[in-house]
Write an enzyme that holds these catalytic residues in place. Structure first.
Site, mmCIF file in Angstrom:
data_model
loop_
_atom_site.group_PDB
_atom_site.id
_atom_site.type_symbol
_atom_site.label_atom_id
_atom_site.label_comp_id
_atom_site.label_asym_id
_atom_site.label_seq_id
_atom_site.Cartn_x
_atom_site.Cartn_y
_atom_site.Cartn_z
ATOM 1 N N GLU A 46 0.786 -1.037 -0.101
ATOM 2 C CA GLU A 46 -0.081 0.088 0.122
ATOM 3 C C GLU A 46 0.823 1.272 0.105
ATOM 4 O O GLU A 46 1.695 1.286 0.790
ATOM 5 C CB GLU A 46 -0.820 -0.121 1.202
ATOM 6 C CG GLU A 46 -2.055 0.661 1.254
ATOM 7 C CD GLU A 46 -2.656 0.761 2.779
ATOM 8 O OE1 GLU A 46 -2.750 -0.248 3.243
ATOM 9 O OE2 GLU A 46 -2.949 1.817 3.317
ATOM 10 N N ASP A 57 -4.939 9.632 9.737
ATOM 11 C CA ASP A 57 -3.452 9.022 10.313
ATOM 12 C C ASP A 57 -3.094 9.878 11.477
ATOM 13 O O ASP A 57 -3.175 10.970 11.766
ATOM 14 C CB ASP A 57 -2.426 9.408 9.089
ATOM 15 C CG ASP A 57 -2.698 8.570 8.055
ATOM 16 O OD1 ASP A 57 -2.626 7.192 8.182
ATOM 17 O OD2 ASP A 57 -3.086 8.889 6.785
#
Lengths: 257, 373
Positions: A46, A57
């Site tokens: 990824e 995140d």
């Protein structure tokens, strides 16, 4: 056959998906990191497209995003770096990122470039399902791109079924209510959630991410799914690495031992 | 990842807002705690100077010193009805943070406010206010360490605490239903303007309503009940900072293009690659890189006219209002006042300016920039 489907069809044992931010630690490292991950035994790779405001995140990946942006990374430059991807690597590659840079690049052009360089799927956590189905799905489909959706412990069964119905490749199971890198290890409560979802008999395989950092958490998570995803722990390794290729191979060894 | 949180709110907010018990509690608190209705004040000396008829909607007289509290009162009542016992909020200059900490103290809910590390340094008195009110102020250390990063951190906090926490967004931005919900709570401003103007001038609709726009909450409230009154021209004042073309600006409609940030698809200041640009304004309450989707729509359709007001113009207007009317305005509101020289309204026309906040919090800037020391 999409390379992602092939992995799940052929793999014996848990699938390991590793996340790395494009252009990190150095601008030109993207392909080196991908190649080393592939050689070391990662099943899916990824690649994060850096964004100024990566809300899903935690601090580790936001830091990597900022470093990469400061080094001049952009969607266009990433596609340049990936132009010979499929000459070198056959491991499936997923691009993860936020929807605004993709929109500005142009959605059709973005998908076309993905298909051209051999990207297999996308993860866009701030693209809601309804918008995806209304405006994006037909374009993604035309270029053979799988859009991967996330579920969390708070996602209702109805919605999980709905996501399962519209998903290809796999479902990304967020291990706890959390941003990336916020928590480590697997609690009993999380295992109960993993079991609950495993019991739903979804048509798509599931990979568990967030909080997976070592052999122990990888195996624990994989007991209740087809495999797991490691992100922040790997980005942390890259941020201090003096020898990327060697460290990546050793890291994968420690996970897959 | 925020879908369950936002969906719970989306499915319930309209119904909760329409409940008579909610309406009663909301309006009782606006009257007895906030001090509403706020006056609609005819500014005679200012009117004389600009050869027109100017009214000031005195949101600066709200408890905590700005309109922000209208929304936080509404949202804390919403949070309680949704069964939440913790509140998270973002703040730039600290006004929304103070308004949130205030209502959390009032209702006995735990309060965490994210504020950019740079803003914490710049706005020490508001940080102290929040702490005195019992809130935990957390520094956002990521990115540019200002409002948009505080918003990122507050959203992350909400992702990490989805069950017991409600996120009180301070402006008409963020994922649906926030822009609509915040606009509805702030719409009390235009609701009052209508009946107050009717009392004073015999008509409900002025010729102009002027408000400043960062994210756009006070403008949304001031415009709300005039949206269909086409005889009323809606004027939005954005912060041009050191000039629209200077590279130090927050004038989103002049510099932005369509994009997605914090769950809104709207106009956004960004690079060609879609990275969000850090805005600048002398006024911390206006330096958000986007504007609410409602304002982007008003801009696109031409229903509202947008002016880009530079720092120096806002400062001059703050001084002017202080000396002509004895009212020290917030720097944000001074941007709305600074539209007056550009407006060229006629003598018999009625101009309503939304004076969104008072200037106490900006004294440090005024002392430096207006040579008051």
């Amino acid at each position: 056959m999409n390379r992602i489907d092939k992995v799940f069809a052929e793999k014996n044992g848990p699938v390991l998906n590793i996340y790395a931010t494009a252009g990190f630690p150095n601008f030109d490292d993207t392909l080196t990191v991908i190649k080393s991950l592939s050689e070391g035994g990662a099943d899916i790779i990824e690649i994060g497209m850096p964004y100024s405001d990566p809300v899903a995140d935690g601090e580790t990946i936001q830091m990597a995003n900022q470093v990469s942006l400061d080094q001049g990374m952009s969607v266009a430059k990433l596609f340049d770096q990936l132009k010979d991807l499929r000459k070198e690597v056959q491991t499936p590659v997923i691009l993860m990122g936020y929807v605004n840079p993709v929109l500005q690049f142009g959605i059709e052009k973005f998908c076309q470039k993905c298909a051209e360089v051999g990207v297999d799927g996308l993860i866009l956590p701030d693209l809601p399902m309804a918008e995806y189905l209304a405006e994006y799905k037909s374009i993604f489909d035309r270029y053979g791109l799988y859009n991967i959706f996330l579920i969390t412990p708070q996602t209702s069964d109805d919605r999980i079924r709905y996501i399962d119905e519209h998903s290809h490749g796999f479902i990304y199971m967020v291990s706890s209510a959390s941003t990336t890198g916020a928590k480590t290890g697997i609690s009993e409560e999380q295992e109960a959630y993993f079991k609950r979802i495993a019991g739903m008999n979804l048509k798509n395989p599931r990979l568990i991410g967030f909080g997976i950092s070592d052999n122990d958490s990888f195996l624990k998570a994989s007991k209740h799914a087809s495999g797991a995803i490691i992100g922040s722990a790997f980005v942390k390794l890259l941020s201090t690495s003096k020898n990327i290729k060697l460290d990546i191979v050793n890291f994968l060894h420690s996970i897959l031992k | 990842m925020l879908y369950p949180n936002v969906e719970e709110l989306r499915l319930n907010y309209l119904q909760i807002m329409q409940e008579p018990s909610f309406q009663k509690e909301f309006h009782d608190l606006l009257r007895d705690y906030v001090g509403r209705p706020t006056p609609l004040f005819k500014a005679n000396r200012l009117s004389e100077k600009y050869h027109t008829t100017i009214y000031l909607k005195r949101e600066d007289l709200c408890h905590t010193g700005a309109h922000k509290v209208n929304n936080t009162i509404g949202q804390i009542l919403m949070a309680k009805r949704l069964g939440k016992n913790k509140i998270v909020a973002e703040t730039g200059a600290g006004q929304h943070g103070v308004a949130t900490a205030t209502v959390c103290a009032l209702m006995g809910l735990e309060c965490i406010v994210y504020m950019g590390a740079i803003d914490i340094e710049r706005q020490a008195p508001n940080v102290a206010r929040m702490r005195m009110l019992g809130a935990t102020v957390v520094a956002a250390q990521s990115g540019s360490k200002t409002l948009k990063d505080a918003t990122n951190e507050a959203m992350r906090h909400w992702i990490n605490n989805p069950v017991d926490t409600h996120y009180i967004i301070g402006s008409v931005v963020g994922p649906h239903p926030y822009p609509d919900m915040v606009a509805r709570f702030q719409s009390v401003i235009s609701e009052e303007i209508k009946w107050q103007l009717k009392e004073k001038e015999g008509k409900e609709n002025p010729d102009y309503v002027i408000a400043c726009v960062g994210g756009g909450s006070n403008a949304a409230g001031a415009f709300y009940h005039f949206l269909d009154a086409t005889e009323t021209k809606l004027i939005a004042a954005e912060a041009a900072g050191q000039g629209v073309a200077s590279g130090h600006s927050a004038a989103t409609t002049f510099l932005g293009k369509e994009g997605v940030l914090h769950g809104s698809r709207s106009l956004l200041m960004q690079t060609e690659d879609g990275q969000v640009v850090e805005p600048y304004s002398i006024s911390a309450g206006l330096d958000y890189p986007g504007i609410g989707p409602m304002h982007a729509h008003l801009f696109k359709t031409g229903r509202a006219q947008f002016f880009a007001i530079e720092d120096e113009e806002a400062l001059a207007s703050a001084l002017e209002l202080s000396q002509l009317e004895g009212i020290i305005p917030a720097l944000e509101s001074s941007h709305a006042l600074a539209v007056l020289p550009h407006l060229k309204a006629k003598k018999d026309e009625i101009v309503v300016i939304n004076l969104s906040g008072r200037g106490d919090k900006d004294l440090g800037t005024y002392m430096k920039r207006l040579n008051l020391i």
